[in-house]
Design a protein around this motif. Structure first.
Motif, mmCIF file in Angstrom:
data_model
loop_
_atom_site.group_PDB
_atom_site.id
_atom_site.type_symbol
_atom_site.label_atom_id
_atom_site.label_comp_id
_atom_site.label_asym_id
_atom_site.label_seq_id
_atom_site.Cartn_x
_atom_site.Cartn_y
_atom_site.Cartn_z
ATOM 1 N N CYS A 1 3.665 2.175 -5.670
ATOM 2 C CA CYS A 1 2.757 2.271 -4.527
ATOM 3 C C CYS A 1 3.535 2.370 -3.215
ATOM 4 O O CYS A 1 3.004 2.102 -2.155
ATOM 5 N N LEU B 1 6.576 4.916 -1.205
ATOM 6 C CA LEU B 1 6.578 6.243 -0.591
ATOM 7 C C LEU B 1 5.961 7.247 -1.555
ATOM 8 O O LEU B 1 6.445 7.444 -2.664
ATOM 9 N N PHE C 1 2.434 4.730 1.132
ATOM 10 C CA PHE C 1 2.602 5.295 2.461
ATOM 11 C C PHE C 1 3.333 6.629 2.356
ATOM 12 O O PHE C 1 3.922 6.960 1.339
ATOM 13 N N GLY C 2 3.256 7.411 3.412
ATOM 14 C CA GLY C 2 3.943 8.694 3.482
ATOM 15 C C GLY C 2 4.642 8.824 4.817
ATOM 16 O O GLY C 2 4.390 8.072 5.755
ATOM 17 N N LYS D 1 0.855 -1.181 0.000
ATOM 18 C CA LYS D 1 0.000 0.000 0.000
ATOM 19 C C LYS D 1 0.889 1.229 0.000
ATOM 20 O O LYS D 1 1.985 1.218 0.559
ATOM 21 N N GLU E 1 10.448 -1.294 -1.436
ATOM 22 C CA GLU E 1 9.299 -0.653 -0.807
ATOM 23 C C GLU E 1 9.236 0.835 -1.135
ATOM 24 O O GLU E 1 8.173 1.386 -1.377
#
Length: 106
Positions: A38, A40, A4-5, A2, A33
């Motif tokens: 999808c 950062l 993310f921030g 998913k 990642e």
């Protein structure tokens, strides 16, 4: 898998940037990642610690790593250079780091 921030407030900005640095320089899975579409997607840095407190925790780990890397480098070089040359280099380095000009820059 998913998006993310990273969110940081004040000193948390330094911590968020350090976390991002660790992801980019981590294992291939960690790098994936961050690099995925999808991964950062944003950074929200509110009231970053612009008063130099960012240099504390963020630089502490980097300085420790640098010291270890430099020590490993010089251990390898000891077999190639004479003791006199090594001593001269260390004296020059110490004089430079102890100089008033260096401390004004820091």
């Amino acid at each position: 898998e998913k998006p993310f921030g990273l969110v940081g407030y004040s000193q948390g900005c330094a911590n968020a940037l350090m976390a991002e640095t660790l992801l980019y320089s981590g294992t291939p899975e960690q790098q994936q990642e961050v690099n995925d579409n999808c991964g950062l997607v944003s950074r929200q840095l509110l009231f970053s610690a612009a008063n130099a407190s960012i240099h504390g925790p963020a630089m502490d780990k980097k300085v420790q790593r640098l010291i270890v890397q430099v020590e490993e480098f010089f251990k390898y070089q000891q077999g190639y250079f004479s003791r006199a040359l090594q001593s001269a280099f260390l004296e020059t380095l110490t004089l430079g780091l102890d100089s008033p000009q260096f401390h004004k820059v820091m």
